[in-house]
Scaffold this active site. Structure first.
Site, PDB file in Angstrom:
ATOM      1  CG  ASN A 137      -1.715   1.234   1.420  1.00 56.56           C
ATOM      2  OD1 ASN A 137      -1.762   2.072   0.513  1.00 56.56           O
ATOM      3  ND2 ASN A 137      -2.356   1.378   2.567  1.00 56.56           N
ATOM      4  CD1 TRP A 138       3.531   0.990  -3.028  1.00 55.94           C
ATOM      5  CD2 TRP A 138       3.623   2.306  -4.845  1.00 55.94           C
ATOM      6  NE1 TRP A 138       4.262   0.338  -3.993  1.00 55.94           N
ATOM      7  CE2 TRP A 138       4.336   1.124  -5.113  1.00 55.94           C
ATOM      8  CE3 TRP A 138       3.549   3.289  -5.849  1.00 55.94           C
ATOM      9  CZ2 TRP A 138       4.972   0.888  -6.339  1.00 55.94           C
ATOM     10  CZ3 TRP A 138       4.170   3.056  -7.074  1.00 55.94           C
ATOM     11  CH2 TRP A 138       4.876   1.861  -7.298  1.00 55.94           C
TER      12      TRP A 138
ATOM     13  CD  GLU B  99      -3.138   5.539   6.565  1.00 59.92           C
ATOM     14  OE1 GLU B  99      -3.089   5.609   5.323  1.00 59.92           O
ATOM     15  OE2 GLU B  99      -2.223   5.041   7.256  1.00 59.92           O
TER      16      GLU B  99
ATOM     17  CD  GLU C  96      -3.798  -2.507   7.154  1.00 60.45           C
ATOM     18  OE1 GLU C  96      -2.697  -2.795   6.707  1.00 60.45           O
ATOM     19  OE2 GLU C  96      -4.351  -1.414   6.943  1.00 60.45           O
TER      20      GLU C  96
ATOM     21  N   GLY D 294       2.073   2.286  10.747  1.00 63.63           N
ATOM     22  CA  GLY D 294       3.032   3.373  10.631  1.00 63.63           C
ATOM     23  C   GLY D 294       3.688   3.764  11.943  1.00 63.63           C
TER      24      GLY D 294
ATOM     25  CB  SER E 280       4.765  -1.762  12.074  1.00 64.37           C
ATOM     26  OG  SER E 280       4.333  -0.414  12.273  1.00 64.37           O
TER      27      SER E 280
ATOM     28  N   GLY F 179       4.755   1.327   4.794  1.00 64.43           N
ATOM     29  CA  GLY F 179       6.095   1.905   4.691  1.00 64.43           C
ATOM     30  C   GLY F 179       7.117   1.022   3.993  1.00 64.43           C
TER      31      GLY F 179
HETATM   32  P1  PGA Z   1       2.564   0.280   7.677  1.00 63.87           P
HETATM   33  O1  PGA Z   1       1.122   0.492   6.993  1.00 63.87           O
HETATM   34  O2  PGA Z   1       3.113  -1.013   7.108  1.00 63.87           O
HETATM   35  O3  PGA Z   1       3.360   1.478   7.253  1.00 63.87           O
HETATM   36  O4  PGA Z   1       2.356   0.192   9.139  1.00 63.87           O
HETATM   37  C1  PGA Z   1       0.236  -0.581   6.798  1.00 63.87           C
HETATM   38  C2  PGA Z   1      -1.029  -0.089   6.156  1.00 63.87           C
HETATM   39  O5  PGA Z   1      -1.498   1.011   6.487  1.00 63.87           O
HETATM   40  O6  PGA Z   1      -1.602  -0.789   5.292  1.00 63.87           O
END
Ligand code: PGA
Length: 252
Positions: free
Chosen positions: A9-10, A97, A167, A173, A212, A234
Site C-alpha cells: 500500500n504505497w 486512514e 490492521e 506506521g 508495521s 512503509g
Molecule cells: P505500515 O502500513 O506497514 O506502514 O504500518 C500498513 C497499512 O497502512 O496498510
C-alpha cells in the site's frame, strides 16, 4: 492450502521517477518470491505507469480506494470499472486512514466493497481496532462489527472473491507491530465469524495482517496458522524490503 499474498500500500507516496526505480527493482527480484502472490496498490495517477511496467509479470496491480457508485456526477471520485480499465485486480476498501480522515463508515465501506466486486475487482477489506478499543477489550466487537457490515450487505458468498486485512490502527506506521500471537488471535476470530456462515468460504479466505510489517518480523507473522500474508505500508516503498517480505511469504 491458501497461497500467501503480500500487497503493498504505497499510500500517497511516489513520483514517476521513484515508481520506475521501485517497480523495476521488484520485477528484477520477482523470481525469488514466485511461491507467493504479490501486488502493489498505487495512487490513481500512477495506475497507467504501473500497469505498463508490470505487464507480463506476476505482480498484480491494485488501487487504494474506489467509489461506491458505478458512474455519474461524483466529482473527484474513481469508479471500479475505471480501475479495471487500468488492469487493477485488487482495491483496498475501508483502510483505517479512510475511516479516520475521510469519515468512511461501515455502511459506506460495505457499499465500496460491493461496487468493487460489481466491477470485477477483488476488494481488500481492512478492519482493525484503535489502541483505546484494544485497551477496553473491544477488539473482537470492533472487527466483528466491521466485517459484519459487509456480511450483512453482501452476504457470505461475497467473501469467495475477497481478501480481509486485519490492521490494528495502533500498529499502522508506528513501528509497533502486533505480536504473532496477537495477530493470530484476531485472524482466528475473523475466520470463525465467517465459518459460522460458511465453513468452506472461511477455510479458503485470505486474511492479511497489516501494521508495521518489516523484513525482520514478516516470517514469524506469516508462520501463524491464520495469517495468510500482509498488507504493507512503509516497507512497500523500499524495493529490497518489500521483496524480502514477499520472499518470507513464499517461504524463502
Ligand atoms: P505500515 O502500513 O506497514 O506502514 O504500518 C500498513 C497499512 O497502512 O496498510
Amino acid at each position: 492450502m491458501r497461497t500467501k499474498l503480500v500487497a503493498g500500500n504505497w499510500k500517497m507516496h511516489g513520483s514517476l521517477a521513484a515508481n520506475l526505480r521501485l517497480l523495476e527493482a521488484l520485477k528484477a527480484a520477482a523470481r525469488e518470491f514466485a511461491g507467493a502472490r504479490c501486488a502493489v496498490c498505487v495512487p490513481f495517477p500512477y495506475l497507467q505507469q504501473a500497469h505498463a511496467a508490470l505487464a507480463g509479470t506476476e505482480i498484480a496491480l491494485g488501487a487504494q480506494n474506489v467509489s461506491e457508485h458505478d458512474a455519474g456526477a461524483y466529482t473527484g471520485e474513481v469508479a471500479g470499472a475505471m480501475l479495471r480499465d487500468f488492469g487493477c485486480r485488487y482495491v483496498i476498501v475501508g483502510h483505517s486512514e479512510r475511516r479516520t480522515h475521510y469519515a468512511e463508515r461501515d455502511a459506506q465501506v460495505a457499499a465500496k466493497f460491493q461496487a468493487a466486486q460489481r466491477a470485477g475487482l477483488i476488494p481488500i477489506l481492512c478492519v482493525g481496532e484503535t489502541l483505546a478499543e484494544r485497551d477496553n477489550a473491544e477488539t473482537d466487537a470492533v472487527v466483528g462489527r466491521q466485517l459484519g457490515a459487509v456480511l450483512d450487505a453482501a452476504g457470505v458468498q461475497s467473501l469467495r472473491d475477497a481478501v480481509v486485512a486485519y490492521e490494528p490502527v495502533w500498529a499502522i506506521g508506528t513501528g509497533r507491530t502486533a505480536t504473532p500471537t496477537q495477530a493470530q488471535t484476531v485472524h482466528e476470530f475473523l475466520r470463525a465469524a465467517v465459518a459460522r456462515q460458511d465453513a468452506d468460504i472461511a477455510a479458503r479466505l485470505t486474511i492479511l495482517y497489516g501494521g508495521s510489517v518489516k523484513p525482520a518480523n514478516a516470517a514469524e507473522l506469516f508462520a501463524m496458522a491464520d495469517v495468510d500474508g500482509g498488507l504493507i505500508g512503509g516497507a512497500s516503498l523500499v524495493a529490497e524490503d518489500f521483496a524480502s517480505i514477499c520472499k518470507a511469504a513464499a517461504g524463502r
